[in-house]
Design an enzyme around this catalytic site. Structure first.
Site, short mmCIF file in Angstrom:
data_model
loop_
_atom_site.label_atom_id
_atom_site.label_comp_id
_atom_site.label_asym_id
_atom_site.label_seq_id
_atom_site.Cartn_x
_atom_site.Cartn_y
_atom_site.Cartn_z
N GLU A 52 -60.30 -30.10 18.18
CA GLU A 52 -60.35 -28.66 18.30
C GLU A 52 -60.38 -28.08 16.89
O GLU A 52 -59.35 -27.94 16.24
CB GLU A 52 -59.15 -28.11 19.06
CG GLU A 52 -59.24 -26.60 19.28
CD GLU A 52 -57.90 -25.94 19.53
OE1 GLU A 52 -57.88 -24.89 20.19
OE2 GLU A 52 -56.87 -26.47 19.08
N ASP A 81 -55.64 -31.47 19.36
CA ASP A 81 -55.34 -30.04 19.26
C ASP A 81 -55.20 -29.61 17.80
O ASP A 81 -54.69 -30.35 16.96
CB ASP A 81 -54.04 -29.76 20.01
CG ASP A 81 -53.65 -28.30 20.01
OD1 ASP A 81 -54.35 -27.52 20.66
OD2 ASP A 81 -52.65 -27.95 19.35
#
Length: 626
Positions: free
Chosen positions: A370, A341
């Site tokens: 990400e 993330d």
């Protein structure tokens, strides 16, 4: 007696590694009434890891004043680290060539002594060489709280601030690990080969805890999802169903309700400001050669939100702690990879070293970052192997293609022009020369942080199917968001509205989309269409290993081929509203005219003549037959 005990310890082994007690103040003078330590993390580890150094974090009132030793001829202490907070003690063990077993670590404080029995377990067989996810896979993304409630007894857990409220999507809905396990057959039957769940670690937040991107314990599954043992079982059941499991990890931030927050190991544990300061969320400053230091610093060190403390990886003790926690879950469960993330929001040097640390233990493991950027060069910057001018290497084998997501929303709903419509796809893939490995790009229509694809294209089922077909056949590998296959709706721009519960995942639901008989006509159409493509993709050498050759869009058509020596697949995108003939002679170099082809979606075999009519607003996938 105390002197005798200390002497015995020294005699047991000349390299016992008793650490000299540092002169540090005791925060709580009532140490007699306190345990010598309250926790040690990680609670256990494994013998034979590629990195033999193991950090143990001891926490307890005054534990930082303890002397420490190991009663062993083979396990040794390499060093002991203390911080400004006397309630922490960081002990580094050298596990090189140390066999699995239970070892005794001795803590000796001013007033008492404790012996910690610490276990080094055997690693999983073949753990270091496990295969990972990648171009051969189709990934199914789901939010555990929104997928299925398999165990209502953990809906509300004592000590946790949020329980279930099915009347408000801003609150927890009750989905859990058991609910996922009960429906793995559904995911596998759809043709998916990998499962990515949003985080499942402990998140005892007072608001929005359902999304779990704000960790309160790095070594604990949230009990409203299940137990650590349930997580192990989830990965095992995934493997039994032919699915790989991808764990979502969040290295950038933690939650203020984390157990350490009110008694930080060190004042540098977080990136802190005189007053609350958010990140500026502008990822472009990372690669901008003209960016100001102030903007870069706010991007990296600003907090993601008030409930997301920004972790400072310049603190090596924190770095080692977080890295080990991810390796812990990989070894404990046998999972197949990580989704990382908010990768660019970290200190990039530290983020790269975190990924390198994981890959040191699991050299074949894929890590997808990400990196939410809006230009091709930026995306390329974050894939490992890119020859960046600044020398940075992310150690991320895989990155996400957020730009293709945009084109899939736009191209089918706009008029064809020199810079609109199908040319968007051609121009996008023409830039693949920027990235070191286009095959390891994760492609998507949507995910949990954006408007659902169906809503973005106005609910047009033809366009939804076009997007799914292209996603399944272009270079890279596809990621699908739970429920898109049965047309779950989600409002424009609303987080919670794009995170509705899967129909049938709760006992009180009237409709059950897990059951084929209960799906609507439209749901059946989309589900069956996607299933036919993904089931083909699983065994298609061309779609999972093949080269991509594309032809310039012409007259509303965009055509590309995926091919190997053994298989050729032709993909014809007709963006015209009505059926139209396509001149197949344009594709002579692919040697298709005069041959037969099987329509992957329908199974129908067609003869490929000099021209062929294709229905309007369709993507036709043709396997060229020999």
């Amino acid at each position: 007696m105390k002197k005798t005990f200390f002497l015995v310890l020294c005699i047991v082994h000349c390299a016992l590694c008793i650490d000299v007690m540092a002169t540090l103040p005791i925060r709580n003078p009532k140490i007699k009434k306190m345990k010598l330590y309250e926790r040690v993390e990680p609670a256990s580890w494994w013998a034979g890891m590629n990195n033999p150094e193991l950090q143990l974090m001891f926490y307890g009132t005054g534990v930082g004043r303890c002397q420490v030793g190991v009663l062993s001829d083979v396990l040794k202490i390499s060093r002991v680290e203390r911080t400004e907070n006397p309630n922490y003690l960081f002990v580094y063990l050298d596990t090189k060539d140390v066999p699995a077993g239970v070892y005794e670590i001795v803590l000796r404080g001013p007033l008492k002594t404790a012996t910690v029995k610490y276990e080094l377990k055997e690693r999983r067989e073949g753990s270091a060489e496990r295969e990972s996810f990648g171009t051969q896979d189709a990934v199914y993304l789901l939010m555990p709280d929104r997928f299925a409630n398999g165990n209502t007894e953990n809906d509300n857990v004592k000590g946790y601030l949020q329980g279930v409220d099915n009347t408000d999507l801003h609150h927890r809905q009750g989905g859990d690990i058991e609910g996922i396990i009960q429906h793995l057959d559904y995911i596998a039957d759809l043709g998916m080969t990998a499962l990515w769940t949003t985080p499942i670690l402990d998140d005892n937040d007072s608001l929005y805890s359902y999304h779990h991107y704000s960790t309160t314990n790095f070594y604990k599954v949230d009990p409203r999802f299940g137990t650590n043992e349930d997580f192990v079982r989830l990965v095992e059941e995934c493997h039994r169903h032919g699915l790989k499991y991808i764990m979502d990890i969040v290295p950038n931030h933690a939650n203020p309700r984390h157990w350490w927050h009110n008694d930080l190991p060190d004042s540098s544990w977080y990136n802190q400001w005189p007053e609350f300061t958010r990140t500026n969320y502008q990822v472009a400053v990372v690669t901008d050669p003209h960016a100001s230091k102030a903007d870069k610093e706010q991007f990296e060190k600003g907090w993601f939100d008030t409930n997301m403390t920004d972790l400072n990886y310049n603190n090596k003790l924190l770095f080692d702690y977080v890295l080990q926690s991810y390796i812990y879950w990989a070894e404990l469960t046998g999972l197949d990879g990580f989704r990382v993330d908010t990768y660019p929001y970290n200190n990039l040097d530290a983020a790269s070293r975190l990924m390198a640390g994981i890959r040191r233990e699991y050299p074949k493991m894929n890590l997808v970052g990400e990196c939410w950027v809006k230009s091709f060069p930026e995306m390329a910057y974050y894939q490992t192997g890119n020859n960046n001018k600044d020398g940075f290497d992310s150690n991320l084998p895989s990155v996400m293609d957020f730009m293709l997501k945009d084109w899939l929303e736009m191209a089918f709903v706009e008029e064809e022009a020199w810079n609109k419509g199908m040319i968007r796809f051609y121009n996008h893939f023409a830039q693949d020369f920027c990235v070191p490995n286009p095959d390891l790009i994760m492609c998507m229509l949507d995910n949990h942080d954006m408007t659902r694809y169906g809503n973005a294209v106005g609910g047009d089922i033809k366009i939804i199917k076009m997007g799914m077909a292209m996603l399944s056949t272009v270079r890279g590998y596809p990621q699908f968001y739970y429920g898109d296959e049965i047309l779950i709706e989600g409002g424009m721009g609303a987080y919670e509205d794009a995170r509705r519960c899967f129909p049938g995942g709760w006992a009180h639901h009237e409709a059950n989309a897990f059951d084929p008989k209960q799906r609507t006509k439209e749901q059946k159409e989309v589900y069956n269409y996607l299933r036919s493509i993904l089931q083909f993709r699983k065994t298609s050498e061309a779609l999972t290993k093949g080269k991509m050759t594309q032809f310039l869009p012409y007259d509303g058509f965009y055509c590309y081929f995926r091919h190997t020596e053994n298989q050729t697949v032709m993909v014809v995108v007709n963006n015209n509203e009505k059926a139209k003939d396509l001149n197949l002679m344009r594709f002579n170099e692919m040697d298709i005219v005069g041959r037969q082809a099987r329509d992957v979606a329908t199974g129908r075999v067609v003869d490929l003549k000099e021209s062929h009519k294709f229905a309007g607003k369709t993507v036709t996938i043709l396997e060229i037959l020999k």
